[in-house]
Design an enzyme around this catalytic site. Sequence first.
Site, mmCIF file in Angstrom:
data_model
loop_
_atom_site.group_PDB
_atom_site.id
_atom_site.type_symbol
_atom_site.label_atom_id
_atom_site.label_comp_id
_atom_site.label_asym_id
_atom_site.label_seq_id
_atom_site.Cartn_x
_atom_site.Cartn_y
_atom_site.Cartn_z
ATOM 1 N N ASP A 1 42.439 50.490 -58.211
ATOM 2 C CA ASP A 1 41.931 50.093 -56.900
ATOM 3 C C ASP A 1 40.462 50.486 -56.772
ATOM 4 O O ASP A 1 40.137 51.620 -56.439
ATOM 5 C CB ASP A 1 42.759 50.763 -55.790
ATOM 6 C CG ASP A 1 42.305 50.337 -54.395
ATOM 7 O OD1 ASP A 1 41.494 49.380 -54.293
ATOM 8 O OD2 ASP A 1 42.761 50.948 -53.406
ATOM 9 N N LYS A 19 34.828 50.962 -53.098
ATOM 10 C CA LYS A 19 34.914 52.392 -52.801
ATOM 11 C C LYS A 19 33.678 53.086 -53.366
ATOM 12 O O LYS A 19 33.226 52.752 -54.457
ATOM 13 C CB LYS A 19 36.140 52.996 -53.502
ATOM 14 C CG LYS A 19 37.467 52.691 -52.856
ATOM 15 C CD LYS A 19 38.593 53.374 -53.623
ATOM 16 C CE LYS A 19 39.960 52.923 -53.154
ATOM 17 N NZ LYS A 19 40.281 53.342 -51.789
ATOM 18 N N ASP A 31 39.707 46.694 -49.340
ATOM 19 C CA ASP A 31 40.291 47.943 -49.838
ATOM 20 C C ASP A 31 41.666 48.208 -49.214
ATOM 21 O O ASP A 31 42.390 49.094 -49.656
ATOM 22 C CB ASP A 31 39.331 49.110 -49.548
ATOM 23 C CG ASP A 31 39.642 50.335 -50.382
ATOM 24 O OD1 ASP A 31 40.436 50.220 -51.339
ATOM 25 O OD2 ASP A 31 39.089 51.413 -50.080
ATOM 26 N N GLU A 33 44.318 46.654 -49.658
ATOM 27 C CA GLU A 33 44.951 45.626 -50.495
ATOM 28 C C GLU A 33 46.439 45.868 -50.724
ATOM 29 O O GLU A 33 47.189 44.927 -50.954
ATOM 30 C CB GLU A 33 44.227 45.546 -51.853
ATOM 31 C CG GLU A 33 44.657 46.580 -52.902
ATOM 32 C CD GLU A 33 44.410 48.033 -52.505
ATOM 33 O OE1 GLU A 33 43.545 48.276 -51.651
ATOM 34 O OE2 GLU A 33 45.092 48.917 -53.038
ATOM 35 N N ARG A 60 48.832 46.690 -48.733
ATOM 36 C CA ARG A 60 49.707 46.037 -47.756
ATOM 37 C C ARG A 60 49.812 44.536 -48.035
ATOM 38 O O ARG A 60 50.809 43.907 -47.697
ATOM 39 C CB ARG A 60 49.205 46.331 -46.337
ATOM 40 C CG ARG A 60 47.837 45.807 -46.019
ATOM 41 C CD ARG A 60 47.228 46.481 -44.783
ATOM 42 N NE ARG A 60 46.765 47.835 -45.081
ATOM 43 C CZ ARG A 60 46.242 48.665 -44.177
ATOM 44 N NH1 ARG A 60 46.139 48.296 -42.913
ATOM 45 N NH2 ARG A 60 45.838 49.863 -44.522
#
Length: 514
Positions: free
Chosen positions: A281, A288, A358, A360, A362
């Site tokens: 991620d 991030k 970010d 993502e 869900r």
Amino acid sequence: MTALTLSTAAAPGLRADAIVIGVAKGAQGPVVAPGAEAVDKAYDGKLAGVLETLGASGAEGELTKLPAPAGFKAPLVVAVGLGPAPDAEDEDAGYDAEALRRAAGLAARTLTGSRKAAFALPVDGPGAIGAIGEGVLLGAYSFDAYKGNAQEAANTKAKNGKAPLAEAALLGGKPRDVAHKGAVVRALAVAEELNRARDLINMPPNDLTPAIFAGIAQAAAKEHGIKVQVLDDKALAKGGYGGILGVGGGSAATPRLVKLSYKHPKADKHLAFVGKGITYDSGGISLKPAGHNETMKCDMSGAAAVFAAVVAAARLGLEVNVTGWLALAENMPSGSAVRPGDVLRMYSGKTVEVLNTDAEGRLVLADALWAASQETPDAIVDVATLTGAMMLALGSRTFGVMANDDAFRSAVHEAAEEVGEPAWPMPLPEHLRKGMESQVADLANMGERMGGGLVAGLFLREFVGDGITWAHLDIAGPAFNEGGPFGYTPKGGTGSAVRTLVRLAELTAAGDLG
Ligand code: BES
Ligand code: ZN
Ligand code: ZN
């Protein structure tokens, strides 16, 4: 993996590198726990005093090494802290399974490099045997696949005494007792699969892409008689899985949805487990910052837990049908990545405005939850490293439990506590739903910042089929241990939620859940 044996042998004559005993915290200082009588006797009944002299108090996490008494074949005694001694007045009070698991784990970890250890911890039945066995197997875990030449490294390690503990004899175990043997079989299945989940989490994301994860799941399913179906990016597009495709669209490593179906011929209940499997991620276009992305290979911990739990259920032959859904994608920024402002049409048909790429997890879970719902299982449990907010709320060792049913949330929480996984119930406050309203779509993938973990839970709830009991475990805190090892928990991937899921499958098989 460490070999486990049940042994009725007496400690003095045992050929082993070490004898592990328990020491508890009593009102007047350390007390030697049951199981270590022979060792205490050889110290003229003064072992508690010796341990106190060496600084031991019996506190959890404490480990004291002392030379074995004369006449013992093993050279070393390892005393591990068990925490408060059970109430001597209360006949039913015994040592807590989790205290035994942690103590055994600490000892096994410390005994890295030893060939054989005998565990003379308090055993009052098969429950204790299972806990000690699990503790040993989980505590002995290490991840060395990427250290130099793995084979060469393994050989050098064996020579230099750095290989994991090879054999553990559990004293007080009854080798011919069905329940004791069953406890060892269960401990092996659960711990081996949990350690495999840890391996997957620890694997670097350049090597564990969605396709490779799916391939590993396929191979394991074949080995254990589990039916497996893998949807690749083309199949996902054909099926309309807009959430998984949207998240995976930025990566050259295309997404997958894996369905693992374990069926028992006599089962009358069906559980579905859904795991977030973001193999890395980066945050996507909502990138991030450095400092927040170094551990993000752990973002597939939910999928790893689901995978491990389904395989463990199959290995144990549990009388329940369990379907595992692994929503696998890599969240990367690129020219083909989903942008903040994009609208995705999800598998359920709902549209979602992506306000932050970010958030993502869900999105991939939404599609997998809807897919799981199509089979109308008796209950769905999803597991996800979903929000930093849950980590802020509950810290790094406790996962949050949310649900659309109060009784089910309590049952999941209880199951977690029972297997030694710290968990805590969290609410799904209705007023937070408003924050996810979108100008252009049915809902947005973000809401209020405050209570971010609960907002994410409310988002997921929108994709659970009507009338289906559902719980959501946000394991963002405990999935990956960034601190030092403790008890049976290593640094890195922990295998959080595996034991809770297995317990839920067992309870369902026994008709004790829902
Ligand atoms: N994978 C992260 C959550 C996470 C954070 C897991 C730390 C483990 C440790 C998740 O995809 C994420 O980035 N969530 C965002 C959501 C926000 C943008 C609404 C978060 O928590 O900041
Ligand atoms: Zn994210
Ligand atoms: Zn994530």
